[in-house]
Design a protein around this motif. Sequence first.
Motif, PDB file in Angstrom:
ATOM      1  N   PRO B 135       0.825  -1.215   0.000  1.00 42.80           N
ATOM      2  CA  PRO B 135       0.000   0.000   0.000  1.00 42.80           C
ATOM      3  C   PRO B 135       0.858   1.264   0.000  1.00 42.80           C
ATOM      4  O   PRO B 135       2.083   1.193   0.085  1.00 42.80           O
ATOM      5  CB  PRO B 135      -0.808  -0.131   1.291  1.00 42.80           C
ATOM      6  CG  PRO B 135       0.006  -0.988   2.191  1.00 42.80           C
ATOM      7  CD  PRO B 135       0.837  -1.874   1.317  1.00 42.80           C
ATOM      8  N   TYR B 308     -13.830  -0.820  -2.448  1.00 46.94           N
ATOM      9  CA  TYR B 308     -14.169   0.591  -2.656  1.00 46.94           C
ATOM     10  C   TYR B 308     -15.595   0.776  -3.150  1.00 46.94           C
ATOM     11  O   TYR B 308     -16.164   1.850  -3.032  1.00 46.94           O
ATOM     12  CB  TYR B 308     -13.188   1.231  -3.642  1.00 46.94           C
ATOM     13  CG  TYR B 308     -11.765   0.820  -3.386  1.00 46.94           C
ATOM     14  CD1 TYR B 308     -11.210   0.946  -2.107  1.00 46.94           C
ATOM     15  CD2 TYR B 308     -10.961   0.273  -4.389  1.00 46.94           C
ATOM     16  CE1 TYR B 308      -9.912   0.544  -1.853  1.00 46.94           C
ATOM     17  CE2 TYR B 308      -9.662  -0.120  -4.133  1.00 46.94           C
ATOM     18  CZ  TYR B 308      -9.144   0.008  -2.869  1.00 46.94           C
ATOM     19  OH  TYR B 308      -7.865  -0.398  -2.615  1.00 46.94           O
ATOM     20  N   TYR B 393      -7.630   5.264  -2.140  1.00 44.64           N
ATOM     21  CA  TYR B 393      -7.233   4.318  -3.179  1.00 44.64           C
ATOM     22  C   TYR B 393      -8.201   4.310  -4.354  1.00 44.64           C
ATOM     23  O   TYR B 393      -7.795   4.099  -5.499  1.00 44.64           O
ATOM     24  CB  TYR B 393      -7.070   2.901  -2.614  1.00 44.64           C
ATOM     25  CG  TYR B 393      -5.875   2.752  -1.699  1.00 44.64           C
ATOM     26  CD1 TYR B 393      -4.906   3.747  -1.613  1.00 44.64           C
ATOM     27  CD2 TYR B 393      -5.692   1.620  -0.914  1.00 44.64           C
ATOM     28  CE1 TYR B 393      -3.825   3.619  -0.769  1.00 44.64           C
ATOM     29  CE2 TYR B 393      -4.610   1.484  -0.071  1.00 44.64           C
ATOM     30  CZ  TYR B 393      -3.677   2.490   0.008  1.00 44.64           C
ATOM     31  OH  TYR B 393      -2.596   2.365   0.841  1.00 44.64           O
ATOM     32  N   ARG B 396      -7.191   6.968  -6.580  1.00 48.38           N
ATOM     33  CA  ARG B 396      -5.977   6.635  -7.331  1.00 48.38           C
ATOM     34  C   ARG B 396      -6.276   5.651  -8.464  1.00 48.38           C
ATOM     35  O   ARG B 396      -5.701   5.739  -9.537  1.00 48.38           O
ATOM     36  CB  ARG B 396      -4.916   6.054  -6.383  1.00 48.38           C
ATOM     37  CG  ARG B 396      -4.455   7.096  -5.371  1.00 48.38           C
ATOM     38  CD  ARG B 396      -3.319   6.611  -4.512  1.00 48.38           C
ATOM     39  NE  ARG B 396      -2.955   7.659  -3.551  1.00 48.38           N
ATOM     40  CZ  ARG B 396      -1.834   7.663  -2.842  1.00 48.38           C
ATOM     41  NH1 ARG B 396      -0.974   6.688  -2.963  1.00 48.38           N
ATOM     42  NH2 ARG B 396      -1.576   8.653  -2.009  1.00 48.38           N
ATOM     43  N   ARG B 397      -7.188   4.720  -8.180  1.00 43.14           N
ATOM     44  CA  ARG B 397      -7.586   3.782  -9.238  1.00 43.14           C
ATOM     45  C   ARG B 397      -8.147   4.580 -10.418  1.00 43.14           C
ATOM     46  O   ARG B 397      -7.770   4.363 -11.571  1.00 43.14           O
ATOM     47  CB  ARG B 397      -8.655   2.822  -8.707  1.00 43.14           C
ATOM     48  CG  ARG B 397      -9.082   1.789  -9.733  1.00 43.14           C
ATOM     49  CD  ARG B 397     -10.436   1.188  -9.374  1.00 43.14           C
ATOM     50  NE  ARG B 397     -11.486   2.210  -9.421  1.00 43.14           N
ATOM     51  CZ  ARG B 397     -12.764   1.983  -9.123  1.00 43.14           C
ATOM     52  NH1 ARG B 397     -13.146   0.779  -8.737  1.00 43.14           N
ATOM     53  NH2 ARG B 397     -13.653   2.953  -9.190  1.00 43.14           N
ATOM     54  N   LEU B 421      -5.565  -3.736  -5.021  1.00 44.03           N
ATOM     55  CA  LEU B 421      -4.490  -2.792  -5.350  1.00 44.03           C
ATOM     56  C   LEU B 421      -4.153  -2.751  -6.839  1.00 44.03           C
ATOM     57  O   LEU B 421      -3.405  -1.882  -7.263  1.00 44.03           O
ATOM     58  CB  LEU B 421      -3.202  -3.191  -4.595  1.00 44.03           C
ATOM     59  CG  LEU B 421      -3.207  -3.192  -3.062  1.00 44.03           C
ATOM     60  CD1 LEU B 421      -1.867  -3.701  -2.535  1.00 44.03           C
ATOM     61  CD2 LEU B 421      -3.474  -1.785  -2.526  1.00 44.03           C
ATOM     62  N   ALA B 469      -2.484   1.871  -6.257  1.00 41.28           N
ATOM     63  CA  ALA B 469      -2.637   2.523  -4.952  1.00 41.28           C
ATOM     64  C   ALA B 469      -1.335   3.085  -4.399  1.00 41.28           C
ATOM     65  O   ALA B 469      -1.342   3.935  -3.512  1.00 41.28           O
ATOM     66  CB  ALA B 469      -3.219   1.527  -3.954  1.00 41.28           C
TER      67      ALA B 469
END
Lengths: 509, 509
Positions: B135, B308, B393, B396-397, B421, B469
């Motif tokens: 991470p 998520y 995250y 970020r994805r 991730l 991530a």
Amino acid sequence: MLIHVDRESRTPLYLQIKNQIRDMIFSGVLSPGFRLPPERKLAETLNVNRSTVLNAYHELKADRLIESRVGCGTVVLEPHSAARGQNAPFACPEPIHWRQFFSVTSSRQQNPLLQDLMQLLHRREDVISFSLGIPAVELYPISVFQDIQSEILKKHGQATLSFLPTEGYYPLRESISRFMRKSGAAVSPEEILVLSGSQQGIDLAARTLIDPGDVILAEEPSFFCAVQVFRSAGARVIGVPIDENGMRTDLLESFLARYKPKFIYTIPNFQNPSGTVMSPERRRQMLNLAYSYRTPILEDDAYGELRYEGQPVTSLKALDQHGYVIYLSTFSKTLSPGVRIGWLAAARPVIRQIVMAKQLNDIHTNSLAQFVLDGFLRRGLFEQHLQMIRQEYVKRRNMMMDALQKSMLPGVCWNVPEGGLYLWCRLPERIDKSTVLLMRAIDQGVTFVPGEAFYLEEQGCNHIRLNFALQPKGVIEEGVKRLVKALRETLVSTESLEKEIKAQTNPLF
Amino acid sequence: MLIHVDRESRTPLYLQIKNQIRDMIFSGVLSPGFRLPPERKLAETLNVNRSTVLNAYHELKADRLIESRVGCGTVVLEPHSAARGQNAPFACPEPIHWRQFFSVTSSRQQNPLLQDLMQLLHRREDVISFSLGIPAVELYPISVFQDIQSEILKKHGQATLSFLPTEGYYPLRESISRFMRKSGAAVSPEEILVLSGSQQGIDLAARTLIDPGDVILAEEPSFFCAVQVFRSAGARVIGVPIDENGMRTDLLESFLARYKPKFIYTIPNFQNPSGTVMSPERRRQMLNLAYSYRTPILEDDAYGELRYEGQPVTSLKALDQHGYVIYLSTFSKTLSPGVRIGWLAAARPVIRQIVMAKQLNDIHTNSLAQFVLDGFLRRGLFEQHLQMIRQEYVKRRNMMMDALQKSMLPGVCWNVPEGGLYLWCRLPERIDKSTVLLMRAIDQGVTFVPGEAFYLEEQGCNHIRLNFALQPKGVIEEGVKRLVKALRETLVSTESLEKEIKAQTNPLF
């Protein structure tokens, strides 16, 4: 039913309610059949809109955690069937018999002696341990560690929680290299692999070197966890006798010629359990034999720094100029076992290969512990700590010997080890299984490691291993008192048993 | 030659001098042939009695570190021969060829891809990693950890450095048990084993369960470090195809019937590398098949908490009412990889057996880390932390997908994972070995994991795994830019190569 709503949380209120009820169902606080309060009532209690509670109940129903029953209101369902998400029945199998699934090697490990002793000590605080192979707990440098730790967390921040190379934190490898150079072993940081304790090094070296059917030579008696690891990897372990100067190198050549071992495993300093030190001459002889027979040596030097008297003897690693020796040591016997850091020093091809095994085992050793230990070494605090514990442990060794001496037990004697942690204590010959004595000792509230654990074949043994360093003054004396009591009881009962046997057998012969 | 004498030290002055000179010899500061100052001179410089220096020199001579030579004074000897304690010559062997000593299993491990990537990233800070399975470093809860740590060190003192049972720190096992109950798995603390990362659990489970020749079923593609561990233990690993709902249970029965595997290895949540989630129906089907074929399941749930979007799916462990599932998870993907803590949840006979393997491997996991993590869980900080990273995250994805989208590369596409991730990214078919692309990417300053690493047989693969991530905003875009550049270059060169081949081969056919 206690529900707490947090109006400042980002989680919507209905979800807060739903989650708390769900958790209470899963944790068993609300059992199946429990009637939830009517929606209106809960809304009033929590001071929220009725629709909020409606939504929460709605979600719980969708998850099959609760259901509305006519005349009953809303009741909790069985959470496990609910957790399945659907209610269709599962195939109903026989319970699994795990023993049938364990590998042959794993199934052979049936005697978790050390584990039992460790668990016992965690359960019963009244038991005095002379059994564990660890240093004195009250001497761990906790306040120094605390200082270094906060300094390091401030200085290195996130890095102390991040990943490290499998080989270890490079500055720590440098510090260990410097430390080894002081006693004459010219090992570069690249030739050092940081381990999660030296037991891991024994395990990884075994996996890297041993093919099933290989032979390993070891001192007999020797450290049982090493022997178990070699056997797990499929090796046959052959014992080479020892005397007061360590492994008998006069016999070693015939063992090498006969068994062609994959490697020799040795604990040259304050051998576990016997406490003997391999003499300089023997070390040279062992190395020359290793060279002639092209046989590597796994040198386990867990206790080398714990010398209280006499001159240090140069390690095999320092003597070896040809890369035959894989050297193992640890901070578990000097600093603290909980920090779980040891190291391996060897030629680079060995490091590279063992790193691959470590990568598949624990990837790398705990990061913060490596940072802190490096700080400890760099500040020169390890040497100070060693001086302190050496002064203390030699006193404790003497105290234990005095206490045993005073007990005036005939037939009990021991080595006087110049270092290490253990007294290897011989009992009267009548006690041929010290495990029997152990049961009585535990009743009395004291433990030791029975000598037979250190032998390769099952055999009687009238030795026990006592850790003289672990307990403080006063406790040592009390522990010895208990041990002597257990021993007297055992002697009396074996004596009466012998008499009985004699009485029974005499008429017949 | 700088010598420092400390008149308040308990170490006698002559020994202080001796030790410092010895260290300088071993560390190479004083090289062989170096002339030491005459005794009288050194005594004056240090303001000590001449006899003190005499004694120091005397000891150094006894150790064969220095010698007096007529007309030369006192000179330093070669430290290695000196360290031997004697000067008689050693047998002079051929250098050892370590490759001849490595076990068959170990020798097979020739492709330390992950290790090379890790080392590269430690060497070159300019390289942007999309490859590591960890991470985001800047989100590790370092200040919270610092607070808990000082609190715990104060409260528990020496215990935080002392040994723990192999099973783990009991309060931490309780905390993990509570955590698992929240998602429906009724696991008691006694059914939990604390690990030094979940990789260790894969390794120990393999050793406990696998006999050479056993078959293991796994999703294909799957996590290569698990596959390597199974193979090291002597297993044949058979791949079961996956689709967007995880392992194809419609095919599983025929695999079970044909191969009679020792166990099924599965990553049901955000599978590594494909990012797929096994549907609830498939999970039920897998369990029913496991029951019918009496086959245990090793459930690797490293990524389950990183959801998520969408609804959580109940774990196999929570669904299983008959003890068939061995469950693995870790804090490495959510909290920090450096803390090296994971856990295994299974029926008690399994825990008991795996504990024996752990005892011989690293005895127990780092103590302080277990105390601190328990504090973190008990204060409810883990849930807070999870919420925070989930929010970050998913952004970020999306950023990574946007950046890839904008690059307008034809033939590049990817899944949209609901969690985890990784983006499992398909490249144009012309790129049939993504390892070739990796070389160009490293030149550009970006890394990923080539898809072929996740396949059981060597085969071409036009997928790559990207960790979305790990890098913050800005760096993601820059990394994608570099990646796209490397990809364009590779496409151009394969295109021109194809043309060339066409040009060369056309006349012939």
